[in-house]
Design a protein around this motif. Structure first.
Motif, PDB file in Angstrom:
ATOM      1  N   LYS B 177       0.816  -1.228   0.000  1.00 45.52           N
ATOM      2  CA  LYS B 177       0.000   0.000   0.000  1.00 45.52           C
ATOM      3  C   LYS B 177       0.851   1.281   0.000  1.00 45.52           C
ATOM      4  CE  LYS B 177      -3.639  -2.440   2.447  1.00 45.52           C
ATOM      5  NZ  LYS B 177      -4.077  -2.845   3.756  1.00 45.52           N
ATOM      6  N   GLY B 178       1.975   1.244  -0.687  1.00 41.22           N
ATOM      7  CA  GLY B 178       2.813   2.442  -0.814  1.00 41.22           C
ATOM      8  C   GLY B 178       3.475   2.887   0.486  1.00 41.22           C
ATOM      9  N   ASP B 179       3.647   1.963   1.433  1.00 41.27           N
ATOM     10  CA  ASP B 179       4.201   2.296   2.742  1.00 41.27           C
ATOM     11  C   ASP B 179       5.743   2.407   2.676  1.00 41.27           C
ATOM     12  OD1 ASP B 179       4.884   2.535   5.365  1.00 41.27           O
ATOM     13  OD2 ASP B 179       3.632   0.884   6.081  1.00 41.27           O
ATOM     14  N   VAL B 180       6.255   3.630   2.455  1.00 41.50           N
ATOM     15  CA  VAL B 180       7.704   3.838   2.298  1.00 41.50           C
ATOM     16  C   VAL B 180       8.441   3.498   3.599  1.00 41.50           C
ATOM     17  CG1 VAL B 180       9.491   5.571   1.794  1.00 41.50           C
ATOM     18  CG2 VAL B 180       7.397   5.545   0.462  1.00 41.50           C
ATOM     19  N   ALA B 181       7.820   3.791   4.752  1.00 38.43           N
ATOM     20  CA  ALA B 181       8.460   3.494   6.044  1.00 38.43           C
ATOM     21  C   ALA B 181       8.717   1.986   6.180  1.00 38.43           C
ATOM     22  CB  ALA B 181       7.570   3.982   7.180  1.00 38.43           C
ATOM     23  N   LYS B 182       7.805   1.181   5.635  1.00 33.58           N
ATOM     24  CA  LYS B 182       7.974  -0.276   5.711  1.00 33.58           C
ATOM     25  C   LYS B 182       9.152  -0.727   4.840  1.00 33.58           C
ATOM     26  CE  LYS B 182       5.302  -4.481   5.785  1.00 33.58           C
ATOM     27  NZ  LYS B 182       4.040  -5.144   5.546  1.00 33.58           N
ATOM     28  N   LEU B 183       9.276  -0.084   3.663  1.00 37.88           N
ATOM     29  CA  LEU B 183      10.404  -0.406   2.785  1.00 37.88           C
ATOM     30  C   LEU B 183      11.724  -0.037   3.468  1.00 37.88           C
ATOM     31  CD1 LEU B 183      11.549  -1.265  -0.021  1.00 37.88           C
ATOM     32  CD2 LEU B 183      11.212   1.080  -0.762  1.00 37.88           C
ATOM     33  N   THR B 184      11.731   1.134   4.145  1.00 39.59           N
ATOM     34  CA  THR B 184      12.930   1.583   4.858  1.00 39.59           C
ATOM     35  C   THR B 184      13.308   0.567   5.934  1.00 39.59           C
ATOM     36  OG1 THR B 184      12.233   3.848   4.469  1.00 39.59           O
ATOM     37  CG2 THR B 184      13.880   3.517   6.185  1.00 39.59           C
ATOM     38  N   GLN B 185      12.304   0.124   6.669  1.00 39.17           N
ATOM     39  CA  GLN B 185      12.534  -0.867   7.732  1.00 39.17           C
ATOM     40  C   GLN B 185      13.114  -2.168   7.145  1.00 39.17           C
ATOM     41  OE1 GLN B 185       8.845  -1.883   9.560  1.00 39.17           O
ATOM     42  NE2 GLN B 185       9.785  -3.001  11.239  1.00 39.17           N
ATOM     43  N   GLU B 186      12.567  -2.573   6.022  1.00 38.37           N
ATOM     44  CA  GLU B 186      13.012  -3.799   5.344  1.00 38.37           C
ATOM     45  C   GLU B 186      14.479  -3.651   4.902  1.00 38.37           C
ATOM     46  OE1 GLU B 186      10.927  -6.408   4.949  1.00 38.37           O
ATOM     47  OE2 GLU B 186      12.180  -7.649   3.625  1.00 38.37           O
ATOM     48  N   LEU B 187      14.817  -2.470   4.361  1.00 42.19           N
ATOM     49  CA  LEU B 187      16.191  -2.232   3.905  1.00 42.19           C
ATOM     50  C   LEU B 187      17.161  -2.244   5.086  1.00 42.19           C
ATOM     51  CD1 LEU B 187      16.067   0.505   1.111  1.00 42.19           C
ATOM     52  CD2 LEU B 187      16.429  -1.923   0.874  1.00 42.19           C
ATOM     53  N   ASN B 188      16.745  -1.646   6.214  1.00 38.03           N
ATOM     54  CA  ASN B 188      17.606  -1.657   7.399  1.00 38.03           C
ATOM     55  C   ASN B 188      17.863  -3.077   7.881  1.00 38.03           C
ATOM     56  OD1 ASN B 188      18.128   1.074   7.617  1.00 38.03           O
ATOM     57  ND2 ASN B 188      16.219   1.476   8.718  1.00 38.03           N
ATOM     58  N   GLN B 189      16.835  -3.898   7.827  1.00 39.81           N
ATOM     59  CA  GLN B 189      17.004  -5.309   8.225  1.00 39.81           C
ATOM     60  C   GLN B 189      17.956  -6.028   7.279  1.00 39.81           C
ATOM     61  OE1 GLN B 189      13.145  -7.123   8.443  1.00 39.81           O
ATOM     62  NE2 GLN B 189      12.648  -6.119  10.369  1.00 39.81           N
ATOM     63  N   LYS B 190      17.780  -5.761   5.966  1.00 38.82           N
ATOM     64  CA  LYS B 190      18.640  -6.409   4.960  1.00 38.82           C
ATOM     65  C   LYS B 190      20.102  -5.990   5.161  1.00 38.82           C
ATOM     66  CE  LYS B 190      15.544  -8.450   2.260  1.00 38.82           C
ATOM     67  NZ  LYS B 190      15.542  -9.894   2.060  1.00 38.82           N
ATOM     68  N   SER B 191      20.305  -4.701   5.495  1.00 37.72           N
ATOM     69  CA  SER B 191      21.674  -4.203   5.699  1.00 37.72           C
ATOM     70  C   SER B 191      22.355  -4.937   6.848  1.00 37.72           C
ATOM     71  CB  SER B 191      21.658  -2.715   6.050  1.00 37.72           C
ATOM     72  OG  SER B 191      21.217  -1.981   4.979  1.00 37.72           O
ATOM     73  N   GLN B 192      21.589  -5.158   7.925  1.00 37.57           N
ATOM     74  CA  GLN B 192      22.169  -5.845   9.090  1.00 37.57           C
ATOM     75  C   GLN B 192      22.541  -7.292   8.789  1.00 37.57           C
ATOM     76  OE1 GLN B 192      19.342  -5.189  12.225  1.00 37.57           O
ATOM     77  NE2 GLN B 192      19.808  -3.004  12.278  1.00 37.57           N
ATOM     78  N   ALA B 193      21.858  -7.869   7.793  1.00 39.08           N
ATOM     79  CA  ALA B 193      22.102  -9.289   7.489  1.00 39.08           C
ATOM     80  C   ALA B 193      23.422  -9.516   6.752  1.00 39.08           C
ATOM     81  CB  ALA B 193      20.947  -9.843   6.672  1.00 39.08           C
ATOM     82  N   PHE B 194      24.007  -8.439   6.178  1.00 40.27           N
ATOM     83  CA  PHE B 194      25.292  -8.628   5.486  1.00 40.27           C
ATOM     84  C   PHE B 194      26.386  -8.900   6.497  1.00 40.27           C
ATOM     85  CE2 PHE B 194      23.225  -6.197   2.042  1.00 40.27           C
ATOM     86  CZ  PHE B 194      23.504  -7.063   1.002  1.00 40.27           C
ATOM     87  N   LYS B 195      27.130  -9.947   6.262  1.00 37.18           N
ATOM     88  CA  LYS B 195      28.243 -10.273   7.158  1.00 37.18           C
ATOM     89  C   LYS B 195      29.538 -10.148   6.369  1.00 37.18           C
ATOM     90  CE  LYS B 195      25.892 -11.759  10.856  1.00 37.18           C
ATOM     91  NZ  LYS B 195      25.028 -10.566  10.916  1.00 37.18           N
ATOM     92  N   PHE B 196      30.456  -9.355   6.900  1.00 47.26           N
ATOM     93  CA  PHE B 196      31.754  -9.226   6.243  1.00 47.26           C
ATOM     94  C   PHE B 196      32.818  -9.829   7.155  1.00 47.26           C
ATOM     95  CE2 PHE B 196      29.102  -6.069   4.262  1.00 47.26           C
ATOM     96  CZ  PHE B 196      29.390  -6.254   2.924  1.00 47.26           C
TER      97      PHE B 196
END
Lengths: 259, 200
Positions: B177-196
Motif C-alpha cells: 500500500k505504498g508504505d515507504v516506512a515499511k520499505l525503509t525498515q526492510e532495507l535496514n534489516q537487509k543491511s544488518q544481514a550482510f556479514k563481512f
C-alpha cells in the motif's frame, strides 16, 4: 471423450483468467502496471515459488555437493565440456541468422576443442583467440523479425522468459545438442542433462545468494534483471550498435536537486 | 562572412569543451575503478577497515541521494520529508553493503575504458569492458553538477542498477500500500544481514 477435452480446456482458461493481474485504473498504478508488463503476475509468482522450492530442496544442495567433491580445475573441465556441446547450437543458430562470422567461429571452436581439447574438456579455442558467442533459437526468432516480446513469463523449471523466448526454448530442445542427447540411451541422456543443470547452478551459487539476500522482492528483482539482460543479448544478436537507440538502460533520469 | 567565421569558431570551441568534459568524466571513472582495486581490494587490511574505505569512496563517487530519489519512482512524490530522509539513509547504507558484497567477488580482471557517449542533459555514458571470456560490458552513467562528476547508474551486461532497484522497490510498495516506512525498515534489516568476515 470430447466432453472431457472441453472441460479440461475450460478449466485451463478459467485458471489463466484467475491468474491474470487486475489492470489498475489509477494513473500512477497503471503506469507501473504498464512498465512491468506482467499481466500473468499471480500465475508467474506461483511458478516462480515452485521453481525456488525445487532449487532449495534439490538443485542447490546437489550443486553444493558437486562443489564439495570436486576441484576448481575439474569443474572448469566439466563447464568447458558442456560449453563445447552448446557450440553445435551456436553453429546452427549462427547459420539460421545468416551470420557467417558467428557460424564459422562457433564451428572452429567446436572442432578445436573437440579434437585438441580432449572432447571439449579443455578450452583451447579461447587460447587461440577464437571469439565465443552464445546463440540460441530465441535470438534467431528476434533476427527473423520478432524483435519485441516483453510480456513476462516464468516457465516451470526453466525460469524467466517471454513468448518469443519460450518458443525459442522449444526450438532449442529440437536442435543439437539437446536433440542429440535425447537420442542417446537413458543411462547417458539423463546424467548428461542433469549434469548440465548442476554445473550451471554451481557457477551461480554466490551471485544468486547475494541477490536473494539483498532483495526486498526477489521475484521483482529477477524479473527486472533477467529482462534487461535478455534485451542486451537480443540487441547484440540484432547487431544494434551503440548509436542505435534507445537501449533498455537509456531511460530518463530526472532529479530534484538536494542542496 | 564574419558571422560564419564566428559560428565556426564557436562550434569548434564547443566541441573542444565537450571533448574535454567527456575526457574528464572518463578519467574520473577510470581513477575510481583503479582506486577501488588498488586501495581497497588489493590491500591486506582487515575486512571491517576495507568496508570503511569502500564506503568512503563509494559515497564520494556515487550520487546516492539522487539515485535513492529515482528508485522510489512515483512513490517519491507521495512520501513525507521525514520518510524520504529515512529512506535515503537506509538506501545509502544498504546499497553500499550490497555493492561491497558484489565487489568482493571481483577476481582482478583488467577493465578497459573505451570512450563516452552523451546521455540526457548534463549526463554521459562511459563505456568499459572487463576483460573476461566472454568479456563483461560495464557502462557508467555520470552526471555533471557544479563542475563535478558523480555516478548515477552502473549498467553491467545490460542490467541497470538504478532500474533494477526501482522495479524491485515499486513492486514491494505496490504490494504494501505504498508504505515507504515499511520499505525503509526492510532495507535496514537487509543491511544488518550482510556479514563481512575478516577472512574471506
Amino acid at each position: 471423450m470430447k466432453k472431457h477435452i472441453f472441460l479440461g480446456m475450460l478449466s485451463g482458461i478459467m485458471f489463466l483468467c484467475c491468474s491474470c493481474a487486475t489492470k489498475p485504473t489509477q494513473p500512477e498504478q497503471l503506469k507501473i502496471y504498464e512498465e512491468t508488463n506482467d499481466p500473468l503476475e499471480p500465475l508467474n509468482r506461483s511458478i516462480f515459488a515452485f521453481n525456488n522450492l525445487v532449487d532449495d530442496t534439490i538443485l542447490k544442495p546437489t550443486a553444493s555437493g558437486y562443489r564439495a567433491v570436486t576441484t576448481k580445475t575439474m569443474r572448469t573441465g566439466v563447464t568447458n565440456f558442456y560449453d563445447n556441446l552448446s557450440e553445435t547450437r551456436n553453429v546452427i543458430n549462427g547459420a539460421l541468422q545468416a551470420n557467417p562470422e558467428k557460424t564459422s567461429n562457433a564451428f572452429k571452436r567446436f572442432m578445436a576443442n573437440t579434437f585438441w581439447g580432449f572432447f571439449g574438456l579443455m578450452d583451447v579455442a579461447s587460447d587461440m583467440d577464437i571469439p565465443k558467442y552464445d546463440n540460441d533459437f530465441g535470438q534467431t526468432l528476434a533476427v527473423w523479425g520478432w524483435e519485441t516480446s516483453d510480456t513476462y513469463l516464468v516457465l516451470p523449471l526453466m525460469g524467466p522468459s517471454n513468448p518469443r523466448d519460450a518458443l525459442g526454448t522449444a526450438g532449442n530442445f529440437i536442435t543439437p545438442p539437446s536433440v542429440l542427447i535425447t537420442m542417446m540411451t537413458p543411462w547417458t541422456a539423463y546424467p548428461l542433462t542433469i549434469g548440465n543443470y548442476v554445473q550451471m547452478r554451481e557457477r551461480s551459487i554466490e551471485f544468486l545468494d547475494n541477490l536473494h539476500r539483498s532483495s526486498t522482492d526477489y521475484y521483482a528483482t529477477v524479473r527486472s534483471m533477467s529482462r534487461q539482460n535478455r534485451q542486451k543479448v537480443i540487441n547484440d544478436a540484432l547487431g544494434h550498435t551503440e548509436t542505435q537507440t534507445p537501449k533498455q538502460y537509456e531511460f530518463d533520469m530526472d532529479f530534484d536537486d538536494f542542496e | 562572412m564574419k558571422k560564419i567565421l564566428t559560428l565556426i569558431i564557436g562550434l569548434l570551441m564547443y566541441s573542444n569543451s565537450v571533448l574535454a568534459d567527456s575526457q574528464k568524466a572518463i578519467t574520473f571513472v577510470e581513477t575510481l575503478a583503479n582506486d577501488m582495486i588498488v586501495d581497497v581490494l588489493a590491500t591486506q587490511k582487515p575486512m571491517t577497515e576495507k568496508l570503511d574505505l569502500f564506503r568512503e569512496k563509494f559515497h564520494q563517487a556515487l550520487d546516492l541521494k539522487s539515485i535513492g530519489q529515482f528508485v522510489l519512482g512515483v512513490y517519491w512524490r507521495k512520501a513525507t520529508p521525514i520518510e524520504r530522509d529515512e529512506f535515503i539513509k537506509a538506501f545509502m547504507d544498504f546499497s553500499t553493503k550490497s555493492w561491497a558484497d558484489k565487489f568482493n567477488m571481483y577476481n582482478g580482471q583488467k577493465i578497459v575504458f573505451k570512450g563516452s557517449r552523451p546521455a540526457q542533459k548534463n549526463q554521459l555514458y562511459i563505456d568499459s569492458v572487463i576483460q573476461n571470456n566472454p568479456p563483461v560490458e560495464v557502462i557508467w552513467r555520470v552526471r555533471e553538477k557544479n563542475n563535478e562528476y558523480k555516478i548515477v547508474d552502473i549498467v553491467v551486461e545490460g542490467v541497470s542498477m538504478a532500474m533494477s532497484y526501482r522495479n524491485e522497490y515499486t513492486s514491494f510498495l505496490q504490494q504494501n500500500k505504498g508504505d515507504v516506512a515499511k520499505l525503509t525498515q526492510e532495507l535496514n534489516q537487509k543491511s544488518q544481514a550482510f556479514k563481512f568476515a575478516d577472512e574471506k
